[in-house]
Every structure is written in structure tokens, then in C-alpha cells.
Write a protein that holds these residues in place. Structure first.
Motif, short mmCIF file in Angstrom:
data_model
loop_
_atom_site.label_atom_id
_atom_site.label_comp_id
_atom_site.label_asym_id
_atom_site.label_seq_id
_atom_site.Cartn_x
_atom_site.Cartn_y
_atom_site.Cartn_z
N LYS A 1 110.96 74.13 29.37
CA LYS A 1 110.94 73.82 27.94
C LYS A 1 109.48 73.80 27.48
CE LYS A 1 113.30 70.76 24.80
NZ LYS A 1 114.32 69.71 24.73
N GLN B 1 110.17 74.96 18.71
CA GLN B 1 110.57 74.63 20.07
C GLN B 1 111.13 75.87 20.74
OE1 GLN B 1 113.18 71.23 20.14
NE2 GLN B 1 111.87 70.05 18.78
N ASN C 1 116.02 75.91 18.79
CA ASN C 1 115.83 74.58 18.26
C ASN C 1 117.12 74.19 17.53
OD1 ASN C 1 114.68 72.19 17.37
ND2 ASN C 1 112.94 73.15 16.35
N GLU C 2 117.17 72.96 17.08
CA GLU C 2 118.30 72.54 16.25
C GLU C 2 118.39 73.48 15.05
OE1 GLU C 2 120.02 68.57 14.02
OE2 GLU C 2 118.13 68.45 15.10
N LYS D 1 122.61 74.01 18.26
CA LYS D 1 121.30 74.53 18.66
C LYS D 1 121.31 76.03 18.43
CE LYS D 1 117.70 73.80 21.88
NZ LYS D 1 117.25 72.84 22.86
N ASP E 1 120.38 72.86 28.67
CA ASP E 1 119.54 71.85 28.02
C ASP E 1 120.21 71.30 26.77
OD1 ASP E 1 117.01 70.47 28.28
OD2 ASP E 1 116.32 71.58 26.51
N ALA E 2 120.85 72.21 26.00
CA ALA E 2 121.55 71.78 24.79
C ALA E 2 122.70 70.83 25.14
CB ALA E 2 122.08 72.99 24.03
N ASN F 1 122.90 68.89 27.75
CA ASN F 1 122.28 67.62 28.16
C ASN F 1 121.74 66.81 26.99
OD1 ASN F 1 122.84 68.21 30.84
ND2 ASN F 1 120.81 69.05 31.24
N ASP F 2 121.37 67.51 25.92
CA ASP F 2 120.84 66.84 24.72
C ASP F 2 121.93 66.49 23.70
OD1 ASP F 2 118.25 66.87 25.69
OD2 ASP F 2 117.66 68.67 24.58
#
Length: 193
Positions: free
Chosen positions: A7, A75, A92-93, A116, A143-144, A146-147
Motif C-alpha cells: 500500500k 491512495q 481509493n474510496e 473502493k 485490502d478492501a 479487510n478495511d
């Protein structure tokens, strides 16, 4: 080829800059000034003439990208092989992208889902076709998840697969994305996490 994805954090800014300054567009100097800023163009940046991707726009786009990375507004993810950056994915979002000409959040409104977006890939010319974009996309999705994101959304071009910076449709289809809409010459594909 062993690929490690990280990241983008401010500690990796120099790696990101080296990639965009020297590697990403060595085979297409017409794009050497992009610095992946086009999805962040606002009315103000348009007035400053930062909307182009060529050499004359490079200093402004580069400076803005540095600021946006340092403040977390831009990001994404870097792919490394043998200690060198070989790829980039701007992700990113969805609501973070405010391009006045191509605003994904406004043109494809969500229903309150946490989404995302994947808006761009840049792969080192000599490393294209070696699975780097796939590795980046898989990492983005993990990653998305997990977030706490519900979906990952992307925008491959409808007809021009040669302009693959959005990622080719097959990349997304092979990774569980399905077509959910179309806008501005692009497919809108989503993967539920």
C-alpha cells in the motif's frame, strides 16, 4: 517473477516518484506528465491547466500528486519485483475521486454501500503481461475486504482495450467482477467482497 505489493504510504513516496519520473511512461512520453492526477482534477486544477498528461503539465501534476499522497487524498498500491517498482494501481474510496469531467460517484451513485474504486494501472513497459496488474487487483480486493468495503468497482473501457490504463475487461472478469452499468464509454464492473 516474484511480485510484492505494498500500500502506498508516505515512506514509499520516493519509490512512487521514481516510477512516474523514469519508468512508467518510458515508451510513451506523451503521458509523462500524468502522475495519475486525472481522477483528482477539480475546477481549480482545471484553471491551473493540470488536466493534460504531457511534459508541460508534469511539474504541476507532480507537485499536486506529492501533496495528495502526503495528505492521503491519493491512495493506491505499488508492485515491486527485485526491489524495484514495476507497477501502480490508483485505488481509493469511490467518493475520493472528484474529477469534474468523469465523476464516478455522481454518475453511478451508490446505495449507501462502501465502495473502493480502481481507476488506473501503470505497469513498467518491460513487465507488461507478466501478471502485475492481476497481483495488484487481488491485493486491492483483499485490502478492501479487510478495511470493511462491500464492493470493489472498476471502469474498463468499453471498446478501446489498447488504452488499458483502466485495466482490460478480462482482468476484472477473471477476478470475479461482473458488469453492473455503463458510462462515458466505460463498463462499470463490481466485485462483491
Amino acid at each position: 517473477m516474484e511480485i510484492k505489493v505494498c500500500k502506498l504510504i508516505t515512506d514509499l513516496l520516493d519509490d512512487w516518484l521514481y516510477f512516474f519520473d523514469n519508468v512508467a511512461f518510458e515508451d510513451n512520453r506523451g503521458w509523462c506528465g500524468c502522475y495519475c492526477m486525472c481522477y483528482h482534477w477539480t475546477q481549480q486544477l482545471a484553471k491551473e491547466r493540470a488536466w493534460d498528461c504531457d511534459k508541460k503539465c508534469a511539474p504541476l501534476n507532480r507537485a499536486k500528486a506529492i501533496d495528495f499522497i502526503q495528505t492521503g487524498r491519493m491512495q493506491g498500491y505499488l508492485a515491486y519485483s527485485d526491489g524495484k517498482v514495476v507497477g501502480w494501481c490508483n485505488s481509493n474510496e469511490k467518493k475520493a475521486y472528484d474529477n469534474v469531467n468523469f465523476n464516478f460517484a455522481e454518475e453511478i451513485p451508490d446505495n449507501g454501500e462502501k465502495i473502493k474504486s480502481v481507476v488506473c494501472f501503470a505497469i513498467a513497459p518491460e513487465n507488461r503481461g507478466k501478471g502485475i496488474a492481476t497481483a495488484l487487483l487481488k491485493y486491492v480486493c483483499e485490502d478492501a475486504r479487510n478495511d470493511g468495503f462491500e464492493y470493489v468497482e472498476a471502469y474498463p473501457f468499453e471498446h478501446d482495450e489498447n488504452a488499458a490504463y483502466h485495466g482490460p475487461t478480462a482482468l476484472f472478469e477473471n477476478n470475479g467482477f461482473i458488469l453492473c452499468n455503463r458510462i462515458e464509454g466505460c463498463r462499470v464492473v463490481r466485485r462483491k467482497l
